[in-house]
Enzyme design. Structure first.
Site, PDB file in Angstrom:
ATOM      1  N   THR A  47      -8.661   7.090   1.929  1.00  0.00           N
ATOM      2  CA  THR A  47      -9.717   6.497   2.863  1.00  0.00           C
ATOM      3  C   THR A  47      -9.719   4.965   3.229  1.00  0.00           C
ATOM      4  O   THR A  47      -9.902   4.382   3.842  1.00  0.00           O
ATOM      5  CB  THR A  47     -11.014   6.595   1.769  1.00  0.00           C
ATOM      6  OG1 THR A  47     -11.431   7.784   1.694  1.00  0.00           O
ATOM      7  CG2 THR A  47     -12.160   6.000   2.350  1.00  0.00           C
ATOM      8  N   SER A  95      -4.732  12.503  -0.024  1.00  0.00           N
ATOM      9  CA  SER A  95      -4.037  12.640  -1.293  1.00  0.00           C
ATOM     10  C   SER A  95      -3.859  14.176  -1.856  1.00  0.00           C
ATOM     11  O   SER A  95      -2.917  14.377  -2.361  1.00  0.00           O
ATOM     12  CB  SER A  95      -4.643  11.793  -2.462  1.00  0.00           C
ATOM     13  OG  SER A  95      -5.988  12.070  -2.485  1.00  0.00           O
ATOM     14  N   THR A 126      -8.372   8.532  -3.021  1.00  0.00           N
ATOM     15  CA  THR A 126      -8.863   8.495  -4.452  1.00  0.00           C
ATOM     16  C   THR A 126      -8.905   9.942  -4.977  1.00  0.00           C
ATOM     17  O   THR A 126      -9.079   9.942  -6.352  1.00  0.00           O
ATOM     18  CB  THR A 126     -10.192   7.747  -4.573  1.00  0.00           C
ATOM     19  OG1 THR A 126     -11.215   8.566  -3.596  1.00  0.00           O
ATOM     20  CG2 THR A 126     -10.300   6.181  -3.854  1.00  0.00           C
ATOM     21  N   ASP A 127      -9.182  10.920  -4.168  1.00  0.00           N
ATOM     22  CA  ASP A 127      -9.132  12.197  -5.060  1.00  0.00           C
ATOM     23  C   ASP A 127      -8.205  12.783  -6.071  1.00  0.00           C
ATOM     24  O   ASP A 127      -8.451  13.046  -7.068  1.00  0.00           O
ATOM     25  CB  ASP A 127      -9.188  13.367  -3.766  1.00  0.00           C
ATOM     26  CG  ASP A 127     -10.379  13.306  -2.993  1.00  0.00           C
ATOM     27  OD1 ASP A 127     -11.380  12.577  -3.162  1.00  0.00           O
ATOM     28  OD2 ASP A 127     -10.455  14.093  -1.996  1.00  0.00           O
TER      29      ASP A 127
HETATM   30  N1  GLU Z   1      -9.926  12.950   0.334  1.00  0.00           N
HETATM   31  C1  GLU Z   1      -9.058  11.878   0.815  1.00  0.00           C
HETATM   32  C2  GLU Z   1      -8.004  11.558  -0.183  1.00  0.00           C
HETATM   33  O1  GLU Z   1      -8.220  11.830  -1.052  1.00  0.00           O
HETATM   34  C3  GLU Z   1      -9.932  10.701   0.952  1.00  0.00           C
HETATM   35  C4  GLU Z   1     -10.737  10.349  -0.493  1.00  0.00           C
HETATM   36  C5  GLU Z   1     -10.517   8.789  -0.489  1.00  0.00           C
HETATM   37  O2  GLU Z   1      -9.547   8.302  -0.473  1.00  0.00           O
HETATM   38  O3  GLU Z   1     -11.440   8.427  -1.225  1.00  0.00           O
HETATM   39  O4  GLU Z   1      -7.021  10.972   0.393  1.00  0.00           O
END
Ligand code: GLU
Length: 335
Positions: A47, A95, A126-127
């Site tokens: 993100t 991710s 963040t996932d």
């Molecule tokens: N689902 C995406 C990832 O993990 C976006 C989640 C995020 O970065 O907050 O890359």
């Protein structure tokens, strides 16, 4: 009396030091300029590199779109005052889409960058950031700062946490304050240890927490406040600081497959059985409370152990590791 004498000795030393430093400043000695620290930012997507549909579509965006060089350039010239920053695009995706062979290459990229820099920042989604962090904590051989960051809102919306998170992560890496800490995670002004942190909210900006252990510290603009350190700091500079997971010495063949089976009310034997039949070398159970499993799952676990699968019991309640009694179930060698 002897104690008083010792105390006054300490006081005299303090006063002498204070006077000495005043005298040298008053004497016009110039402070020795500290060279600007060098920080490499390695981008993997998420993100933080996301592009939103509009300035206010907080949840409607595409992750892993902007190059990491663009993110850092948006922070110039301010970031140039805290570090000489270079960037490397390792990947640009979700991710969840990374594989263990890619993780191995990421460790090599981080260790290589640390040969020429004072610290490294890795940007990720963040996932699975907690997986990225723990992997790097176990495998990076350098004791220089490694800081992971990401964001809960894409770079392009109003009120995004992305630019501040990246700036603070670079600031932390440049400061050297987490030398010998291993990998740390920096989001929402908070510093977390890789071994303790997990994503505990799906949408809020304070999405990461270290459970009952609490964060390591915080960043308030120019002030980096570190309140505690991971235990491995005590081995700083000694061979014992490094983990046994030296990837140069671990064969290049695929690592053994380990799966996770979640327990719940009335859980059947199917998950453990399917993982074992598919060739899992190990299975971790996320049990209820202190690791409880349903009767059917317990039976499947016992069968798997008889067949040589290493079973490790953990808890779906997942308090911070320092307070979690984790027990490894017995295992028989695989036939
Ligand atoms: N689902 C995406 C990832 O993990 C976006 C989640 C995020 O970065 O907050 O890359």
């Amino acid at each position: 009396m002897a104690q008083l004498a010792r105390r006054s000795g300490v006081l005299i030393t303090l006063v002498a030091l204070a006077l000495g430093s005043t005298a040298s400043l008053a004497g016009g000695a110039e402070p020795i300029p500290r060279p600007t620290p060098k920080v490499a930012v390695i981008g993997t997507g998420g993100t933080i590199a996301g592009v939103s549909r509009t300035k206010v579509s907080f949840d409607d965006y595409q992750a892993g779109k902007l190059p990491v060089s663009r993110l850092v350039n948006d922070l110039r010239p301010e970031v140039n005052r805290i570090a000489g920053v270079t960037t490397q695009q390792f990947g640009n995706k979700d991710s969840n889409n990374y594989t263990i062979p890619e993780y191995r290459r990421l460790t090599a990229a981080v260790d290589h960058a640390l040969k020429f820099n004072d610290g490294v920042v890795v940007t990720t989604g963040t996932d699975t950031m907690e997986e990225f962090a723990y992997w790097l904590d176990l495998t990076v051989r350098s004791d220089k700062p490694v800081v992971l960051t990401g964001a809960m809102r894409p770079w392009t919306v109003v009120g995004s946490d992305a630019p501040a998170n990246l700036y603070n992560a670079i600031h932390l890496a440049a400061s050297g304050r987490t030398t010998c800490f291993g990998t740390v995670v920096m989001l929402n002004d908070q510093i977390h240890a890789a071994r303790e942190v997990r994503k505990s909210d799906t949408l809020r900006l304070n999405a990461f927490s270290s459970g009952s252990s609490g964060e390591l510290g915080v960043i308030d603009q120019n002030h980096i406040r570190v309140n505690r350190a991971p235990a491995r700091v005590e081995q700083c500079g000694k061979p014992g600081w490094k983990t046994p997971f030296d990837l140069d010495r671990i064969a290049r063949r695929p690592l053994p497959k380990v799966d996770i089976a979640y327990s719940y009310q009335g859980a059947g034997p199917q998950a453990i059985k399917a993982f074992a039949d598919a060739g899992a070398a190990g299975i971790v159970t996320a049990g209820s409370g202190a690791g409880g499993l349903s009767p059917a799952m317990t039976e499947a676990r016992d069968d798997a152990v008889k067949n040589g699968v290493v079973m490790v019991s953990a808890s779906r309640a997942a308090p911070a590791p320092s307070t979690t009694p984790m027990c490894a179930a017995s295992s028989a060698p695989r036939a």
